[in-house]
Design a protein around this motif. Structure first.
Motif, mmCIF file in Angstrom:
data_model
loop_
_atom_site.group_PDB
_atom_site.id
_atom_site.type_symbol
_atom_site.label_atom_id
_atom_site.label_comp_id
_atom_site.label_asym_id
_atom_site.label_seq_id
_atom_site.Cartn_x
_atom_site.Cartn_y
_atom_site.Cartn_z
ATOM 1 N N ARG A 5 24.289 -106.635 82.476
ATOM 2 C CA ARG A 5 25.405 -107.420 81.973
ATOM 3 C C ARG A 5 25.995 -108.185 83.150
ATOM 4 O O ARG A 5 26.304 -107.601 84.186
ATOM 5 C CB ARG A 5 26.473 -106.540 81.327
ATOM 6 N N ILE A 6 26.195 -109.490 82.988
ATOM 7 C CA ILE A 6 26.649 -110.358 84.069
ATOM 8 C C ILE A 6 27.873 -111.138 83.609
ATOM 9 O O ILE A 6 27.865 -111.748 82.530
ATOM 10 C CB ILE A 6 25.545 -111.347 84.503
ATOM 11 N N TYR A 7 28.901 -111.152 84.451
ATOM 12 C CA TYR A 7 30.106 -111.911 84.137
ATOM 13 C C TYR A 7 29.946 -113.361 84.557
ATOM 14 O O TYR A 7 29.510 -113.661 85.676
ATOM 15 C CB TYR A 7 31.311 -111.292 84.859
ATOM 16 N N ALA A 24 27.125 -114.860 90.275
ATOM 17 C CA ALA A 24 26.179 -114.358 89.282
ATOM 18 C C ALA A 24 24.744 -114.638 89.705
ATOM 19 O O ALA A 24 23.858 -113.777 89.569
ATOM 20 C CB ALA A 24 26.464 -114.981 87.920
ATOM 21 N N GLU A 49 29.879 -111.767 73.905
ATOM 22 C CA GLU A 49 28.776 -111.641 74.853
ATOM 23 C C GLU A 49 27.614 -112.499 74.383
ATOM 24 O O GLU A 49 27.498 -112.824 73.192
ATOM 25 C CB GLU A 49 28.367 -110.183 75.040
ATOM 26 N N CYS A 139 33.678 -103.823 84.365
ATOM 27 C CA CYS A 139 33.434 -104.355 83.016
ATOM 28 C C CYS A 139 31.945 -104.546 82.769
ATOM 29 O O CYS A 139 31.442 -104.260 81.671
ATOM 30 C CB CYS A 139 34.164 -105.680 82.827
ATOM 31 N N GLU A 140 31.237 -105.047 83.771
ATOM 32 C CA GLU A 140 29.793 -105.217 83.631
ATOM 33 C C GLU A 140 29.121 -103.882 83.340
ATOM 34 O O GLU A 140 28.188 -103.789 82.546
ATOM 35 C CB GLU A 140 29.212 -105.841 84.905
ATOM 36 N N GLN A 141 29.617 -102.819 83.980
ATOM 37 C CA GLN A 141 29.008 -101.502 83.821
ATOM 38 C C GLN A 141 29.357 -100.842 82.496
ATOM 39 O O GLN A 141 28.497 -100.263 81.829
ATOM 40 C CB GLN A 141 29.444 -100.600 84.985
ATOM 41 N N ASN A 145 34.172 -106.739 77.364
ATOM 42 C CA ASN A 145 33.982 -108.188 77.383
ATOM 43 C C ASN A 145 35.260 -108.942 77.724
ATOM 44 O O ASN A 145 35.270 -110.174 77.732
ATOM 45 C CB ASN A 145 33.439 -108.661 76.032
#
Length: 243
Positions: A5-7, A24, A49, A139-141, A145
């Motif tokens: 998951r990437i912000y 990113a 997402e 948040c990525e972990q 969202n």
């Protein structure tokens, strides 16, 4: 294998090809060493997402192909604002990371009388950027969202004096009532966690003037990083989405 998951810091509008930000791109290309054709999951902080596939990779730039937009929220029904007096070393980073995983919405770093950390404005600006990155990584972990806000540094009384229409809590080992005895329903909480040396008597009196309720977690005196995360967990079990 779990899809990374990437912000993406800018709001994503529309589908198709999207060049990623420098952070990113660096994370995908240099840290994860991902290649063309691999899947990623982007989020932009809007609550949605975006499943995507890597379209191109270079040392500095990554482009992905966005497939669709999925509205997905794992936010707690409890709106929780943590006021944390800054702690030494990496304790503050640990607190921010775990508080985000536990569902805190806003974190305000505080300065109090017994705060053992001294930061000038330049050093704090760097710390603030670092703490926000920690919140994003959390948040990525954990699958959130919406990225919690790390607010600018404030003096304790300035923070306590802000208008707030929810329940205001201050942990105190000699309080009469525990989190389990708080009245229901509660959907907004402002939680104050003091420094390693505790709040002074004058500061405790000040919090009472601003209508903070004293509450306890149990018979033992907890370290500041333990107290905050324990209280957040207890509040989420009682009023949020942990159970």
């Amino acid at each position: 294998m779990r899809i990374p998951r990437i912000y993406h810091p800018e709001t994503i509008i529309g589908l198709g090809e999207l060049p990623l930000s420098d952070d990113a791109s660096g994370h995908i290309g240099r840290v994860l060493r991902m290649t063309i054709g691999q899947d990623v999951l982007l989020f932009d902080g809007s609550g949605a997402e975006f499943p995507a596939t890597i379209a191109s990779v270079s040392k500095k730039n990554v482009t992905v192909e966005l497939h669709n937009r999925i509205e997905r929220s794992v936010e707690s029904p409890l709106d929780l604002h943590l006021g944390q007096v800054i702690s030494r070393g990496d304790k503050m980073e640990f607190t921010i990371q775990k508080a985000v995983e536990l569902g805190v919405n806003i974190i305000t770093p505080l300065i109090s009388e017994r705060c053992g950390v001294k930061l000038n404005s330049e050093r704090f600006d760097k710390k603030l950027q670092q703490w926000q990155k920690i919140a994003i990584a959390a948040c990525e972990q954990c699958g959130r969202n919406i990225v919690p806000q790390i607010r600018p540094l404030m003096q304790l009384e300035q923070w306590c004096a802000e208008d707030y229409d929810g329940l205001k809590l201050n942990l105190h080992p000699r309080a009469k009532y525990s989190i389990n005895t708080l009245p229901e329903p509660v959907n907004k909480v402002r939680l104050l966690i003091g420094p390693e040396g505790g709040l002074s008597d004058e500061e405790i009196q000040m919090t009472e003037q601003y209508k903070f309720e004293e509450t306890l977690l149990g018979p033992r005196v907890l370290r500041t990083e333990t107290a905050g995360l324990s209280a957040i967990t207890a509040l989420q079990v009682r009023f949020g989405d942990l159970g």
